[in-house]
Design an enzyme around this catalytic site. Structure first.
Site, PDB file in Angstrom:
ATOM      1  N   THR A 201     109.231  51.198 107.698  1.00  0.00           N
ATOM      2  CA  THR A 201     110.708  50.642 107.782  1.00  0.00           C
ATOM      3  C   THR A 201     110.790  49.270 108.182  1.00  0.00           C
ATOM      4  O   THR A 201     109.804  48.520 108.489  1.00  0.00           O
ATOM      5  CB  THR A 201     111.380  51.554 109.188  1.00  0.00           C
ATOM      6  OG1 THR A 201     111.375  52.757 108.877  1.00  0.00           O
ATOM      7  CG2 THR A 201     112.726  50.962 109.331  1.00  0.00           C
ATOM      8  N   ARG A 229     116.807  65.022 105.241  1.00  0.00           N
ATOM      9  CA  ARG A 229     116.378  64.454 106.324  1.00  0.00           C
ATOM     10  C   ARG A 229     116.990  63.125 106.741  1.00  0.00           C
ATOM     11  O   ARG A 229     116.925  62.105 105.823  1.00  0.00           O
ATOM     12  CB  ARG A 229     115.109  64.364 106.569  1.00  0.00           C
ATOM     13  CG  ARG A 229     114.496  64.154 107.880  1.00  0.00           C
ATOM     14  CD  ARG A 229     113.942  62.531 107.920  1.00  0.00           C
ATOM     15  NE  ARG A 229     113.265  62.193 109.140  1.00  0.00           N
ATOM     16  CZ  ARG A 229     112.913  60.913 109.372  1.00  0.00           C
ATOM     17  NH1 ARG A 229     113.016  60.087 108.602  1.00  0.00           N
ATOM     18  NH2 ARG A 229     112.394  60.691 110.589  1.00  0.00           N
ATOM     19  N   THR A 252     111.082  50.572 114.593  1.00  0.00           N
ATOM     20  CA  THR A 252     110.325  51.471 113.568  1.00  0.00           C
ATOM     21  C   THR A 252     109.489  52.280 113.951  1.00  0.00           C
ATOM     22  O   THR A 252     109.128  52.429 115.224  1.00  0.00           O
ATOM     23  CB  THR A 252     109.313  50.293 112.847  1.00  0.00           C
ATOM     24  OG1 THR A 252     108.719  49.734 113.686  1.00  0.00           O
ATOM     25  CG2 THR A 252     110.410  49.371 112.042  1.00  0.00           C
ATOM     26  N   GLY A 253     109.221  53.312 113.418  1.00  0.00           N
ATOM     27  CA  GLY A 253     108.298  54.423 113.787  1.00  0.00           C
ATOM     28  C   GLY A 253     108.871  55.782 113.836  1.00  0.00           C
ATOM     29  O   GLY A 253     109.928  55.917 113.226  1.00  0.00           O
TER      30      GLY A 253
END
Ligand code: ASP
Length: 353
Positions: A201, A229, A252-253
């Site tokens: 991202t 999703r 992010t993550g």
């Protein structure tokens, strides 16, 4: 800042098309900006901070802000570099697809001085979801559009559709399909090796010398995800958040945990209470850990996932933090663009590889 004439022309066009149930007038918009802008005379440090993959984007955004550009326009130009890069398989063009082999993109943004926000989720065939999120903010009375409606809106305001599935991403998707297990669930594979291509991202946040802030996050989300999703990236308060009187934050993550943590909102609220950026980012990670389901933790309670936070204050202080030692974040201020080490909760050697 929106060009007033362009704003009026587009507003009229979109109103006529039925996209603007109650469009704000240019006067209302300018009044809003004036009311929420930083106090006259505030002098802070311009600063742009992002995930490490934004190292070129932070420079571009910083230079534009130094040249007088609006902070949101500048950081969106910064993340566009990554969205349009076919070799980056976690964002925009070339992003890894969902389990059906379809690239679905998410993005959200917030513009501090006007307190406006936009987002798109599960957007198909448009390479720059960050710009579509901004168009939702600029030209509709809504904050978020998803799926088919988001695409129809993007096409109506002039975005050009294109095939986002590059040959490399198509091959990686086929390889993934070929090694699907026979277990009928969609939890993450246990081996981190198998996670190599599953996350990515870009989040970028900026403040100008006057203390006005903006944030944007854009992604193709978890690769091979269930169609439909949504991760944290399109969710205001999770994937990014800006309060013009305090600061900006983004992530992010592992998106699901961040949604449960309302991480970007929490980071900005901690800044509001006077917590330093690094401590704010680490505290959000601790909270994410606290809401982690058992299956996401190893036997010693350490996360099997990673999550990063990037935090920026109104007066130009910034930090990045990550679960495991080793990650960096990108920053550009008067000292130029560079990667800095993220603070972390766990040493790299503690990673349950
Ligand atoms: N946060 C993104 C999502 O959950 C993925 C990532 O940053 O790796 O969609």
């Amino acid at each position: 800042m929106l060009d007033r004439r362009a704003f009026l022309e587009k507003s009229a066009l979109l109103s006529a098309l039925g996209f603007l149930p109650r469009a704000i007038s240019a006067e209302e918009y300018e009044r809003d900006v004036a009311r929420t802008s930083a106090p006259t005379g505030f002098r802070g440090q311009p600063c742009v901070v992002s995930s490490a993959n934004g190292i070129n984007g932070v420079k571009l955004a910083y230079d534009r802000i130094a040249g007088g550009a609006d902070t949101l326009d500048a950081i969106i130009a910064g993340v566009n570099l990554v969205e349009l890069d076919p070799n980056n398989q976690s964002v925009g063009l070339g992003g890894l697809p969902n389990e059906d082999g379809v690239v679905q993109l998410d993005a959200s943004c917030m513009h501090g001085p006007s307190r406006r926000a936009g987002a798109v989720g599960c957007l198909e065939d448009i390479a720059t979801p960050s710009l579509v999120a901004k168009a939702v903010m600029d030209y509709t009375d809504h904050v978020m559009l998803v799926g088919e409606g988001a695409k129809r809106f993007a096409l109506a305001v002039g975005f050009k559709p294109q095939n986002l599935l590059t040959e490399q991403s198509r091959k990686d998707w086929l390889r993934w399909k070929a090694r699907l297990s026979d277990r009928d669930h969609w939890f993450e594979p246990e081996s981190l090796e198998a996670l190599k291509f599953t996350h990515g991202t870009i989040n970028m946040n900026a403040v100008n010398a006057g203390g006005d802030l903006s944030s944007v996050t854009t992604t193709s989300g978890d690769s091979y995800k269930l169609p439909g999703r949504l991760g944290d990236s399109p969710i205001h308060g999770a994937g990014q958040y800006t309060d013009n009187s305090v600061g900006s934050a983004g992530s992010t993550g592992q998106g699901e945990l961040n949604i449960k943590t309302c991480g970007a909102f929490l980071a900005v609220e901690l800044l509001r209470r006077g917590v330093a950026p690094e401590q704010a980012a680490l505290t959000v990670l601790e909270r994410a850990l606290a809401v982690s389901e058992k299956r996401r933790l190893d036997e010693r309670g350490r996360p099997r996932y990673d999550l990063q936070f990037y935090v920026l204050t109104k007066d130009g202080r910034c930090a990045g933090a990550t679960m495991y030692e080793g990650a960096s974040f990108a920053v550009c201020d008067e000292r130029g663009p560079r990667l800095e080490k993220c603070a972390y909760l766990f040493k790299a050697s503690e990673h349950p590889r």
